[in-house]
Structures are given as structure tokens and as C-alpha cells.
Design an enzyme around this catalytic site. Sequence first.
Site, PDB file in Angstrom:
ATOM      1  N   VAL A  59       4.622   2.889   5.065  1.00 34.73           N
ATOM      2  CA  VAL A  59       5.939   3.525   4.542  1.00 34.73           C
ATOM      3  C   VAL A  59       6.083   3.423   2.919  1.00 34.73           C
ATOM      4  O   VAL A  59       6.613   4.537   2.646  1.00 34.73           O
ATOM      5  CB  VAL A  59       6.965   2.606   4.877  1.00 34.73           C
ATOM      6  N   CYS A  60       5.270   2.788   2.257  1.00 35.78           N
ATOM      7  CA  CYS A  60       5.095   2.730   0.802  1.00 35.78           C
ATOM      8  C   CYS A  60       4.550   4.129   0.268  1.00 35.78           C
ATOM      9  O   CYS A  60       4.777   4.769  -0.751  1.00 35.78           O
ATOM     10  CB  CYS A  60       4.510   1.519   0.135  1.00 35.78           C
ATOM     11  N   ASP A  61       3.346   4.421   1.115  1.00 36.48           N
ATOM     12  CA  ASP A  61       2.534   5.598   0.868  1.00 36.48           C
ATOM     13  C   ASP A  61       3.529   6.695   0.921  1.00 36.48           C
ATOM     14  O   ASP A  61       3.567   7.660   0.293  1.00 36.48           O
ATOM     15  CB  ASP A  61       1.384   5.730   1.857  1.00 36.48           C
ATOM     16  N   THR A  64       6.455   7.167  -1.802  1.00 38.47           N
ATOM     17  CA  THR A  64       5.679   7.390  -3.026  1.00 38.47           C
ATOM     18  C   THR A  64       5.374   9.006  -3.027  1.00 38.47           C
ATOM     19  O   THR A  64       5.700   9.605  -3.895  1.00 38.47           O
ATOM     20  CB  THR A  64       4.304   6.488  -3.522  1.00 38.47           C
TER      21      THR A  64
END
Length: 164
Positions: A59-61, A64
Site C-alpha cells: 500500500v505504501c509503495d 508513493t
Amino acid sequence: MAQITFKQQPVDLIGDEVKVNDQAPDFKVVDQGLNPITLADYEGKKKLISVVPSIDTGVCDQQTRQFNEQANDEDGYVLTISADLPFAQKRWCASNGLDNVITLSDYQAHSFAKNYGVLMDGLMLLARAVFVLDENNKVVYKEIVPEGTDFPNFDAALEAYRNI
């Protein structure tokens, strides 16, 4: 004290709550070269601050990537802040061929997390959030995602960023 869930477990957030129309608080983080960075380093332009728990997760990938792909043509800065070590952030950027992504690490003192109210108690990770600041560092948009494994509202954040 604000509260979110992370993997459906309640987590208290430590720090001062930042609200829309507030003057954005300063912070001290480090870049990939361990150089100290403050809000003043991005003075005079609008900023989209994408806050992620760990850049090495799916999710963070995606968060970003999406903010950088959709907002990098604007006249401003897209900053990704996490508590990841700068070396991990640098490795992630290099392994994904992303040379223009600005990643900043809050691992030392959690200055950003405490000043913006996004430090997850116990986990000492940053809660997923988005802050949009105008060129004078006034907060024009804020979202702290209620469930830490969910995506932020990309459309609303990008609209706020583009309409400054």
C-alpha cells in the site's frame, strides 16, 4: 488523543493535531544522505506530504508511486515521509528506478510525526496520512487514514494540491 486502527487493531496517535487552515509546524527529518531537512528547505512552493508507515509494503509503495506520478508535473514538491531508515528509502527508490522521488526519514526523533500528530503509539511508525500545504505553509488539506492499511483519498488530495 486521536485514534486509528492498524490491521483492525486500535492505535493511539501521539502528537499535536494539525488542522486545515493551521500554519504547518516545522519538523526535522533526514534525507537519503542523512542530511538534516526542515520545512524551510521547501519554502515558497506548495507541498503534498504523503506519510506512510513503511515504504517497503504494497500500500505504501502504491501510495508513493501514485502521488509522484500524478503530481510531479505541478510546480511544487511531493514529499514522502516515513520512519524507514534512509538507506531503505534509497534502496527502494533505486530498485524501482525512481530518481526524482523525495523520501524523507523521521526515524531519529519522530519530529514530523509528533508535530503533525501521526506517530502510532507502541509501533513507533507513522500513520498513513496526507497533508497539502500552500506556498506559505498553510495547511489546505489533511487526511489521516482511519485504517492504516487502507489507501488515502487520492482524488481529494490531488485536487487540493492542484487547486492551490
